[in-house]
Write a protein that holds these residues in place. Structure first.
Motif, short mmCIF file in Angstrom:
data_model
loop_
_atom_site.label_atom_id
_atom_site.label_comp_id
_atom_site.label_asym_id
_atom_site.label_seq_id
_atom_site.Cartn_x
_atom_site.Cartn_y
_atom_site.Cartn_z
N GLU A 29 0.86 -1.40 -0.12
CA GLU A 29 -0.03 -0.04 -0.13
C GLU A 29 0.73 1.28 0.02
N VAL A 30 1.67 1.36 0.88
CA VAL A 30 2.38 2.76 1.29
C VAL A 30 3.89 2.71 0.39
N THR A 31 4.65 1.90 1.09
CA THR A 31 6.10 2.06 0.61
C THR A 31 6.91 0.68 1.03
N THR A 32 8.11 0.49 0.52
CA THR A 32 8.60 -0.90 0.66
C THR A 32 9.26 -0.55 2.17
N ILE A 33 9.10 -1.65 2.79
CA ILE A 33 9.58 -1.64 4.19
C ILE A 33 10.28 -3.06 4.68
N GLY A 34 11.23 -3.01 5.13
CA GLY A 34 11.46 -4.52 5.51
C GLY A 34 11.00 -5.07 6.74
N ARG A 35 10.86 -6.25 6.85
CA ARG A 35 10.24 -7.03 7.89
C ARG A 35 10.97 -6.81 9.25
N HIS A 36 12.44 -6.59 9.28
CA HIS A 36 13.15 -6.43 10.47
C HIS A 36 12.98 -5.05 11.09
N ARG A 37 12.74 -4.28 10.07
CA ARG A 37 12.50 -2.72 10.58
C ARG A 37 11.03 -2.78 11.25
N VAL A 38 10.27 -3.38 10.79
CA VAL A 38 8.71 -3.48 11.53
C VAL A 38 8.98 -4.24 12.70
N VAL A 39 9.72 -5.23 13.01
CA VAL A 39 9.97 -5.97 14.06
C VAL A 39 10.59 -5.02 15.26
N ARG A 40 11.59 -4.19 14.68
CA ARG A 40 12.35 -3.14 15.64
C ARG A 40 11.40 -2.26 16.10
N LEU A 41 10.48 -1.65 15.04
CA LEU A 41 9.50 -0.73 15.55
C LEU A 41 8.43 -1.08 16.43
N MET A 42 8.04 -2.48 16.24
CA MET A 42 6.87 -2.80 17.15
C MET A 42 7.57 -3.02 18.56
N ARG A 43 8.69 -3.91 18.31
CA ARG A 43 9.19 -4.16 19.74
C ARG A 43 9.49 -2.87 20.60
N ASP A 44 10.19 -1.88 20.00
CA ASP A 44 10.50 -0.60 20.57
C ASP A 44 9.20 0.19 21.27
N ASN A 45 8.03 -0.18 20.64
CA ASN A 45 6.86 0.76 21.10
C ASN A 45 5.72 -0.34 21.55
N SER A 46 6.44 -1.36 22.09
CA SER A 46 5.66 -2.33 22.98
C SER A 46 4.31 -2.79 22.18
N LEU A 47 4.26 -3.12 20.65
CA LEU A 47 3.31 -3.50 20.12
C LEU A 47 3.61 -4.92 19.96
N LYS A 48 2.77 -5.86 20.83
CA LYS A 48 2.90 -7.35 20.99
C LYS A 48 1.65 -7.97 20.70
N VAL A 49 1.41 -9.14 19.97
CA VAL A 49 0.27 -9.65 19.50
C VAL A 49 -0.39 -10.42 20.65
N GLU A 50 -1.70 -10.06 21.02
CA GLU A 50 -2.20 -10.88 22.22
C GLU A 50 -3.12 -12.02 21.58
N ARG A 51 -2.52 -13.23 21.72
CA ARG A 51 -3.17 -14.24 21.31
C ARG A 51 -4.28 -14.82 22.09
N LYS A 52 -5.35 -15.26 21.34
CA LYS A 52 -6.47 -15.38 22.23
C LYS A 52 -6.52 -16.97 22.13
N LYS A 53 -6.76 -17.57 23.47
CA LYS A 53 -7.11 -18.96 23.44
C LYS A 53 -8.06 -19.55 22.88
N LYS A 54 -7.67 -20.90 22.41
CA LYS A 54 -9.02 -21.45 21.71
C LYS A 54 -9.97 -21.96 22.53
N PHE A 55 -11.27 -22.07 22.09
CA PHE A 55 -12.31 -22.51 22.95
C PHE A 55 -12.18 -23.91 23.06
#
Length: 84
Positions: A29-55
């Protein structure tokens, strides 16, 4: 700039998208960005996936076994301690 796009995608996915998926969507959609940069930005800003438990079903209501008798007959009143 990129962090705002990452946060938007992350929140739009109900905090479920991982870095690989966010990087793929931003690249499309926007621009070319590497996955490792996304990983670093998410880690630095505490964006963690909240996994839901299966029923998981814990009770089997459709069985052929006998049911225990109702000894109280839904009468929970008593005259003193240890009466029922």
């Amino acid at each position: 700039m990129l962090l705002a796009h990452i946060k938007d995608k992350f929140e739009a996915s109900n905090r479920a998208y991982v870095s690989r998926r966010i990087a793929a969507e931003l690249t499309a959609e926007v621009t070319t960005i590497g996955r490792h940069r996304v990983v670093r930005l998410m880690r630095d800003n505490s964006l963690k996936v909240e996994r839901k438990k299966k029923f998981k079903r814990t009770t089997d209501s459709h069985h052929n076994k006998p049911v225990a008798p109702n000894l109280l007959e839904q009468d929970f009143t008593c005259t003193g301690p240890s009466q029922k």
